[in-house]
Design a protein around this motif. Structure first.
Motif, short mmCIF file in Angstrom:
data_model
loop_
_atom_site.label_atom_id
_atom_site.label_comp_id
_atom_site.label_asym_id
_atom_site.label_seq_id
_atom_site.Cartn_x
_atom_site.Cartn_y
_atom_site.Cartn_z
N MET A 62 -3.09 -9.61 3.95
CA MET A 62 -3.03 -8.81 2.73
C MET A 62 -3.20 -9.73 1.53
SD MET A 62 0.12 -6.36 3.73
CE MET A 62 -0.11 -4.95 2.67
N GLY A 63 -3.36 -9.16 0.36
CA GLY A 63 -3.44 -10.00 -0.83
C GLY A 63 -4.27 -9.33 -1.91
N GLY A 64 -3.88 -9.59 -3.15
CA GLY A 64 -4.67 -9.10 -4.27
C GLY A 64 -4.60 -7.62 -4.52
N LEU A 65 -3.57 -6.96 -3.99
CA LEU A 65 -3.49 -5.52 -4.20
C LEU A 65 -3.14 -5.17 -5.64
CD1 LEU A 65 -1.81 -4.23 -0.94
CD2 LEU A 65 -4.14 -3.89 -1.70
N ALA A 66 -2.65 -6.15 -6.41
CA ALA A 66 -2.29 -5.86 -7.80
C ALA A 66 -3.52 -5.48 -8.62
CB ALA A 66 -1.61 -7.08 -8.42
N HIS A 67 -4.70 -5.90 -8.18
CA HIS A 67 -5.89 -5.55 -8.94
C HIS A 67 -6.12 -4.05 -8.97
CE1 HIS A 67 -7.26 -9.65 -9.48
NE2 HIS A 67 -6.95 -9.88 -8.21
N SER A 68 -5.83 -3.38 -7.88
CA SER A 68 -6.13 -1.95 -7.83
C SER A 68 -4.90 -1.06 -7.82
CB SER A 68 -6.99 -1.65 -6.60
OG SER A 68 -6.62 -2.48 -5.54
N LEU A 69 -3.78 -1.54 -7.27
CA LEU A 69 -2.57 -0.69 -7.21
C LEU A 69 -1.56 -1.19 -8.25
CD1 LEU A 69 -2.00 -0.54 -3.35
CD2 LEU A 69 -3.44 0.93 -4.73
N LYS A 70 -1.85 -0.94 -9.52
CA LYS A 70 -1.00 -1.53 -10.56
C LYS A 70 0.41 -0.95 -10.55
CE LYS A 70 -4.58 -3.15 -13.60
NZ LYS A 70 -5.74 -2.71 -12.78
N GLY A 71 0.48 0.39 -10.45
CA GLY A 71 1.79 1.03 -10.48
C GLY A 71 2.67 0.56 -9.33
N THR A 72 2.10 0.56 -8.12
CA THR A 72 2.86 0.15 -6.95
C THR A 72 3.34 -1.28 -7.10
OG1 THR A 72 1.41 1.57 -5.69
CG2 THR A 72 2.78 0.06 -4.45
N THR A 73 2.51 -2.14 -7.70
CA THR A 73 2.89 -3.53 -7.89
C THR A 73 4.15 -3.65 -8.74
OG1 THR A 73 0.55 -4.02 -7.86
CG2 THR A 73 2.01 -5.77 -8.59
N VAL A 74 4.14 -2.93 -9.88
CA VAL A 74 5.29 -2.99 -10.77
C VAL A 74 6.53 -2.45 -10.06
CG1 VAL A 74 6.25 -2.11 -12.91
CG2 VAL A 74 3.87 -2.85 -12.82
N LEU A 75 6.36 -1.35 -9.33
CA LEU A 75 7.50 -0.73 -8.68
C LEU A 75 8.07 -1.65 -7.59
CD1 LEU A 75 6.06 2.83 -8.54
CD2 LEU A 75 8.13 2.18 -9.72
N PHE A 76 7.18 -2.31 -6.84
CA PHE A 76 7.66 -3.23 -5.81
C PHE A 76 8.44 -4.37 -6.45
CE2 PHE A 76 7.42 -6.73 -2.81
CZ PHE A 76 7.55 -6.12 -1.59
N ALA A 77 7.92 -4.87 -7.58
CA ALA A 77 8.61 -5.98 -8.26
C ALA A 77 9.99 -5.54 -8.72
CB ALA A 77 7.77 -6.47 -9.43
N PRO A 126 2.13 12.12 -5.60
CA PRO A 126 3.50 12.39 -5.13
C PRO A 126 4.21 11.12 -4.67
CG PRO A 126 1.97 13.94 -4.18
CD PRO A 126 1.14 12.88 -4.81
N MET A 127 3.45 10.20 -4.08
CA MET A 127 4.08 8.95 -3.64
C MET A 127 4.54 8.15 -4.84
SD MET A 127 1.44 8.10 -0.54
CE MET A 127 2.06 6.51 -0.07
N VAL A 128 3.68 8.07 -5.86
CA VAL A 128 4.07 7.33 -7.06
C VAL A 128 5.29 7.99 -7.70
CG1 VAL A 128 3.31 6.57 -9.32
CG2 VAL A 128 1.71 6.56 -7.42
N ALA A 129 5.26 9.33 -7.77
CA ALA A 129 6.38 10.03 -8.41
C ALA A 129 7.69 9.74 -7.70
CB ALA A 129 6.09 11.53 -8.42
#
Lengths: 515, 83, 112, 117
Positions: A382-397, A467-470
């Protein structure tokens, strides 16, 4: 008091149970109807749990007793203690709130989680069965019913772990976990039998008035501690936990964490309410503390070397169980002798429960979104998902920082209480807890770096549906809200729960037995 | 009275024997039959212990139905314990 | 109202957040006051690797399993043992359960 | 009936120990499920024996003669529930064993350890 408030305890269990059995039928009407039905059931359950908690907290925290099948109202009409009843005190209501949060978030997340091979109505059915079982575990006031709900959660949880039958490892995990769950359930049943054989009753309050600390009581307590600690995932009986959390679908992993916490709740209930002062509290407290230290240390260090993203988070979840065990173990060890910091420890442990379920849930859901988007769960590829999944990245952090106890998130608030109170008993405990938190931060920095940072290793990850983001945003709101206003939430919901353990044994018994 | 006691003792000993055989047999089908036999004897013991309704449930569900499930599972896997 | 007073320490997240935000602002101010001859995209931003060409970013990326290898290597003895304990065999899991049950039984039987 | 003491309790415990032995030392998954079944049978026997009272009659008569004592009804109700739950868990365990066999091609528990470390 209107009818809805009166019957709220049973409605909380009955609503998801209805959902579980109706879901396959409703499922025939198509995706839209099925999803709407699942959402309605989850929302209704959440409302009932909120109503129950509000009733309890506004009523001054006195336990609510709901009797099934009894014509006479307790405690005045106490004829025989053989009667099925639900008993809700501050801690039960708190656990019900946690379960309701998890239920709503899991159902919302599941709406769009399944891709090619649909989860279908069967998935909804098992999920609601598991939720109903967890609600039953935390609300029941009767040891045998407790066993029945334990088995309901076992069956439903393993059905969900092995739900993806086409995956090799899911079947393996499901078999192992089911065997261990069944075994622990049978040992709990054996303990219930031992207690019944001595005192002729199954009601927790009734048993608590009679327990005398005989040898049979001690054997029963050992069986209960071992069985429940295993279901909670305490080291060295934790090996099933990374398999279960890792192989289950992402929303189920979160519900499984709540399920483990329900077992932990049961352990606390047995120790504080059922046994209380009737036996050597210090020894039992130290057993819990040793188990907790092992759990924290082994969980964190094993998480550091995992290569599978979900297994890594799962070991993190195992280590967090250790913090609750540590805090409540310290509280139990000093129950009679050092009241000045015992209550603080228990408050920290209880507060950490809801914080843990929010952070770990957020991490599991974000990891599930990342795995779903990239089609891989191997940290190496895996790697570099922050480029496309910005919301998920912030939420994981957010989830990772909160779990590692970085201020100002909620994990810090509860861990601070745990550190400061365990330090009073022995500085070594606090040092190990702090060190483990630092390693945990390192673990999640590694996971974050491997999954989200760096160049785009995965060409075109799938976008994450709303719905997943929500659902993740809901959990993140809990994480940040509890982190910024810890005093408010401790005052409103955690203190009644902690007091129910610390000094609530008398009230718990009086609510049923009178006098 | 003596006869009943003897029946009970023999039943209990046979239960243990059935359980031991269920663990010991290398052929899983024999193992399952031993398990079902032990279950039936447990049902008899329940009857002797004045629990006729439990005895019926144990004989019907604990012995017969469980054995049927075991046999189905065995047909889909393999019969010998070691390969 | 929003803080915690444990009896041994005080924690107020709002005050902490404000302080943290203030620190961020100061850091930002320093950044703005930084060197004005810095140009993005020029030679200045290139990594200097003893005069060699910079490799592709895919090759530079430190992957997840390379992080902390020093720590893991230092604890190799511990990790060899603890990983050997996680055998993945169900019988061992049951053995741990029975073992813990036995220990707890003995402790509870002995301690009055 | 003569008093036979604690023999049923001992037999129940023996069944539990036999089941644990199968779980600990047998390598075949089906054999391990048989072990779980044995533990469960042992616990059930234990529960019913708990409720037994010498000279008691079955607690299923609506108009029981009051002079005769009845054996305790609660453990029997518990055992009934436990038997039904046991069927469900055994069925689920066996179906997972079949799935494991389909994926791994073996029932040997020491070879089914992809999830480790």
């Amino acid at each position: 008091m209107n009818a809805l408030t009166t019957h709220a305890p049973i409605l909380i269990i009955a609503t998801p149970l209805l959902g579980a059995f109706a879901a396959p039928l409703i499922g025939k009407l198509g995706w839209t109807v099925r999803t709407a039905f699942a959402g309605a059931i989850a929302a209704l359950t959440g409302c009932f749990a909120g109503l129950l908690a509000a009733t309890l907290y506004t009523g001054g925290g006195a336990p609510i007793v709901y009797v099934l099948g009894g014509r006479l109202p307790l405690p005045s009409g106490l004829a025989a203690p053989i009667r099925i009843m639900l008993e809700v005190d501050g801690l039960s209501a708190f656990m019900a709130l946690i379960t309701a949060l998890v239920a709503v978030v899991a159902v919302l997340y599941s709406v769009s989680y399944w891709k090619e091979r649909s989860g279908g109505a069967l998935y909804d059915s098992l999920l609601f069965l598991l939720i109903a079982g967890v609600f039953g575990l935390v609300l029941t006031g009767d040891m045998f019913n407790f066993f029945v709900f334990l088995e309901i959660t076992s069956v439903a949880a393993c059905g969900l772990i092995g739900f993806r039958t086409w995956r090799k490892r899911s079947s393996e995990a499901a078999f192992k976990v089911m065997a261990l769950y069944t075994l622990s359930g049978l040992f709990v049943l054996l303990a219930v039998g031992l207690l019944y054989g001595q005192y002729g009753g199954l009601n927790i309050a009734y048993l608590a008035t009679n327990l005398g600390g005989t040898m049979v009581d001690r054997v029963a307590l050992a069986l209960l501690i071992a069985g429940l600690a295993m279901k909670a995932g305490a080291v060295p009986m934790h090996m099933w936990a990374p398999e279960a959390y890792g192989e289950a679908p992402a929303p189920v992993s979160m519900v499984l964490v709540a399920n483990s916490q329900a077992s932990l709740y049961a352990l606390f209930r047995v120790l504080f309410t059922l046994y209380g002062q009737s036996l050597s509290a210090a020894a039992v407290g130290w057993i819990l503390i040793v188990l907790a230290l092992l759990t924290i240390f082994v969980g964190v260090t094993m998480a550091l070397v995992q290569k599978d993203l979900k297994r890594l988070i799962a070991f993190g979840a195992v280590s967090q169980i250790g913090y609750m065990l540590l805090a409540v173990g310290v509280g139990f060890a000093v129950l009679a002798t050092r009241p000045d910091f015992g209550l603080t420890a228990i408050t920290g442990g209880i507060f950490h429960m809801i914080n843990d379920v929010a952070c770990i849930g957020l991490l599991f859901l974000a990891a599930g979104a990342a795995i779903r988007a990239s089609g891989s769960r191997d940290l190496h590829s895996m790697g570099g998902l922050a480029h496309s999944l910005k919301g998920t990245t912030v939420l994981f952090a957010v989830g990772a920082f909160a779990l590692a106890g970085v201020p100002p998130f909620n994990g810090f608030a509860s861990k601070l209480l745990i550190y400061e109170s365990t330090f009073q008993l022995s500085p070594v405990l606090a040092v190990i807890a702090v060190l483990a938190s630092i390693v945990l931060l390192a673990v999640f920095v590694r996971a974050f770096q491997a999954v989200f940072l760096g160049p785009r290793l995965i060409a075109r990850p799938e976008p994450v549906p709303w719905p997943m983001v929500a659902s993740m945003v809901v959990l993140a709101a809990v994480v940040i809200g509890f982190g910024l206003f810890p005093g408010f939430f401790i005052d409103k919901i955690v203190t009644p729960a902690a007091n129910a353990l610390w000094s609530g044994q008398g009230d718990y018994i009086r609510a049923v037995m009178g006098g | 009275m003596i006869a009943e006691t003897i029946i009970q003792v023999v039943t209990l000993l046979l239960i243990v024997l059935g359980g031991a055989l269920a663990v010991w047999f290398k052929d899983l089908l024999s193992s399952i039959i031993a398990l079902a036999g032990a279950s039936l004897l447990v049902a008899l013991e329940f009857y002797i212990l004045q629990a006729p309704d439990v005895a019926i449930a144990e004989a019907g569900i604990g012995a017969a139905l469980t054995m049927a499930i075991y046999v189905v599972a065995l047909r889909r896997t393999r019969r010998k314990e070691k390969e | 109202m929003n803080g915690i007073d444990t009896g041994f320490g005080v924690w107020n997240p709002i005050a902490w957040t404000l302080l943290f935000a203030g620190a961020l602002v100061i850091a930002w101010v320093f950044r703005v006051l930084g060197r004005s001859d810095y140009k993005r995209g020029s030679e200045q931003t290139k990594a200097f690797l003893s005069g060699n060409e910079e490799p592709e970013p895919e090759k530079l990326h430190v992957r997840g399993d390379h992080l902390y290898w020093g720590l893991v290597d230092g604890l190799a003895g511990y990790y060899r043992r603890i990983r050997a304990v996680h055998t993945g065999v169900l019988s061992d899991y049951v053995a741990w359960f029975v073992g813990v049950l036995g220990v707890v039984l003995i402790i509870l039987a002995l301690v009055r | 009936m003569m008093h036979i003491g604690n023999l049923p309790f001992i037999v129940a415990m023996l069944l539990v120990i036999l089941g644990l032995y199968a779980l600990l030392f047998k390598r075949n998954l089906i054999k391990m499920v048989i072990g779980v079944s044995l533990v469960e049978t042992g616990v059930n026997l234990f529960l019913v024996t708990l409720g037994y009272r010498a000279e008691g009659i079955a607690p299923i008569y609506t108009h029981a003669p009051t002079a005769v004592s009845q054996v305790l009804p609660t453990p029997q109700a518990l055992t009934l529930t436990s038997i039904v739950i046991g069927l469900a868990t055994t069925a689920l365990l066996l179906s997972f064993a079949v799935l494991v066999y389909r994926h791994y091609g073996t029932l040997d528990v020491t070879k089914i350890k992809e999830l480790r470390g």
